[in-house]
Design an enzyme around this catalytic site. Structure first.
Site, PDB file in Angstrom:
ATOM      1  CG  LEU A  31      70.930   1.453 -48.639  1.00 40.19           C
ATOM      2  CD1 LEU A  31      70.576   0.093 -48.965  1.00 40.19           C
ATOM      3  CD2 LEU A  31      70.142   1.966 -47.400  1.00 40.19           C
ATOM      4  CG  HIS A  35      71.816   1.701 -44.267  1.00 36.36           C
ATOM      5  ND1 HIS A  35      72.772   2.771 -44.632  1.00 36.36           N
ATOM      6  CD2 HIS A  35      70.713   2.460 -43.608  1.00 36.36           C
ATOM      7  CE1 HIS A  35      72.006   4.055 -44.173  1.00 36.36           C
ATOM      8  NE2 HIS A  35      71.149   3.638 -43.559  1.00 36.36           N
ATOM      9  CD  GLN A 152      65.245   5.881 -35.746  1.00 34.29           C
ATOM     10  OE1 GLN A 152      65.298   6.783 -36.115  1.00 34.29           O
ATOM     11  NE2 GLN A 152      66.078   4.528 -36.422  1.00 34.29           N
ATOM     12  NE  ARG A 186      71.060  14.227 -41.323  1.00 34.49           N
ATOM     13  CZ  ARG A 186      70.005  13.655 -40.753  1.00 34.49           C
ATOM     14  NH1 ARG A 186      70.096  12.622 -40.117  1.00 34.49           N
ATOM     15  NH2 ARG A 186      68.877  13.913 -41.093  1.00 34.49           N
TER      16      ARG A 186
HETATM   17  P1  AMP Z   1      68.470   5.814 -41.768  1.00 36.81           P
HETATM   18  O1  AMP Z   1      68.663   5.390 -43.391  1.00 36.81           O
HETATM   19  O2  AMP Z   1      69.625   7.026 -41.457  1.00 36.81           O
HETATM   20  O3  AMP Z   1      67.081   6.004 -41.318  1.00 36.81           O
HETATM   21  O4  AMP Z   1      68.963   4.311 -40.990  1.00 36.81           O
HETATM   22  C1  AMP Z   1      68.333   3.275 -41.294  1.00 36.81           C
HETATM   23  C2  AMP Z   1      68.729   2.204 -40.010  1.00 36.81           C
HETATM   24  O5  AMP Z   1      70.176   2.120 -40.260  1.00 36.81           O
HETATM   25  C3  AMP Z   1      68.306   2.852 -38.666  1.00 36.81           C
HETATM   26  O6  AMP Z   1      67.869   1.879 -38.079  1.00 36.81           O
HETATM   27  C4  AMP Z   1      69.766   3.022 -38.167  1.00 36.81           C
HETATM   28  O7  AMP Z   1      69.971   2.966 -37.049  1.00 36.81           O
HETATM   29  C5  AMP Z   1      70.672   2.024 -38.981  1.00 36.81           C
HETATM   30  N1  AMP Z   1      71.985   2.433 -39.023  1.00 36.81           N
HETATM   31  C6  AMP Z   1      72.284   3.876 -39.461  1.00 36.81           C
HETATM   32  N2  AMP Z   1      73.753   3.934 -39.454  1.00 36.81           N
HETATM   33  C7  AMP Z   1      74.216   2.706 -38.744  1.00 36.81           C
HETATM   34  C8  AMP Z   1      75.400   2.355 -38.479  1.00 36.81           C
HETATM   35  N3  AMP Z   1      76.554   3.143 -38.440  1.00 36.81           N
HETATM   36  N4  AMP Z   1      75.490   1.062 -37.824  1.00 36.81           N
HETATM   37  C9  AMP Z   1      74.536   0.259 -37.483  1.00 36.81           C
HETATM   38  N5  AMP Z   1      73.272   0.832 -37.904  1.00 36.81           N
HETATM   39  C10 AMP Z   1      73.249   1.958 -38.363  1.00 36.81           C
END
Ligand code: AMP
Length: 275
Positions: A31, A35, A152, A186
């Protein structure tokens, strides 16, 4: 804050009927402030906030980074606690998928084959399937997703509408570093040099935005120019689309999306463009 792992433990927590509305924030962990923005939005709007931390094997291709994907549960729990999360559910793969494997999945339709789907076959089928499973198990009133993963978010909205899931899908704006880089789990893979190259993604999107008044072609030309001038990245696509990732409108909200590989890391980003 309650931490549960097994499916049975979560079912017991859910059966206690926590106060409505319930907001769900599904994540793969590692996170960061992006997140946390989702958790904050859920905390503001919901009486109960539930987050899931699950690295979903079904959405990774065979040559992708499933094994090396960052896993930082202790630090994640601190962030959840600070954000006022009520329940964190961190299941194992066996808790989520039945022993025989998954046979029935959610087909994303034509948009699932485009943009990210063209480079990552099967990715969105894996995403929609796991999101549908979590929505069914958690039964939230609202679920929160980042605009960072715009395709997504669009496909999840579409799934909720087409399959009458009966909940509200909330999109949260992308959180960025001060220099423009969109936060991503990442980003930890990036060397200092890669990170400099990676800035070309957000720079190209901003260049596109700045030409919005001159029309779609000017937007694409400006954004492409920035990417072409950056030798350290390999672009998978740069595309301008309508707000629902359909055709580009003559006037109104559009979306400019980019994906590129920087070293061994694949990054995506997007912005709204007001044509
Ligand atoms: P992930 O853990 O990468 O699957 O992301 C979980 C959620 O966090 C997804 O809905 C992503 O779109 C959101 N998310 C990831 N990076 C960001 C960011 N920089 N700004 C806003 N939401 C994000």
């Amino acid at each position: 804050m309650k931490l549960v792992h097994s499916r049975a433990e979560f079912a017991a927590a859910r059966a206690a009927d926590p106060p409505a509305p319930i907001g769900l924030v599904p994540t793969m962990g590692a996170l960061h402030a992006g997140h946390v923005a989702l958790l904050d939005a859920a905390r503001t709007e919901c009486a109960t906030v539930i987050t899931t931390i699950f690295v979903n094997p079904l959405q990774f291709g065979p040559a992708e980074d499933l094994d090396r994907y960052p896993r930082t549960l202790e630090a994640d729990l601190d962030k959840c606690e600070a954000a006022g999360v009520d329940v964190v559910w961190a299941p194992s793969v066996e808790d989520v998928y039945s022993p025989g494997g998954t046979q029935v999945t959610v087909a994303p339709g034509p948009l699932g084959e485009e943009l990210e789907g063209r480079v990552r076959p099967g990715h969105f089928e894996g995403v929609l399937t796991v999101v549908a499973k979590f929505l069914n198990m958690v039964r939230p009133h609202r679920a929160y997703f980042g605009q960072k993963d715009y395709q997504q978010l669009t496909l999840i909205r579409r799934m909720a509408a087409d399959l009458d899931l009966g909940l509200e899908i909330v999109g949260v704006p992308t959180v960025r570093e001060p220099d423009g880089l969109a936060l991503s789990s990442r980003n930890v893979y990036l060397s200092a040099e890669d990170r400099q190259h990676a800035l070309a993604l957000s720079r190209s999107l901003r260049a596109g935005q700045e030409h919005a008044a001159d029309g779609a072609l000017a937007v694409i030309t400006a954004a492409t120019g920035v990417l072409a001038a950056e030798p350290g990245i390999a672009v998978d696509y740069l595309e301008l689309r309508g707000a629902d990732l359909d055709e580009i409108p003559e006037h109104g909200p559009a979306r400019l999306l980019v994906a590129a590989r920087v070293g061994s890391t694949r990054l995506i980003d997007n912005v709204e463009v007001a044509l």
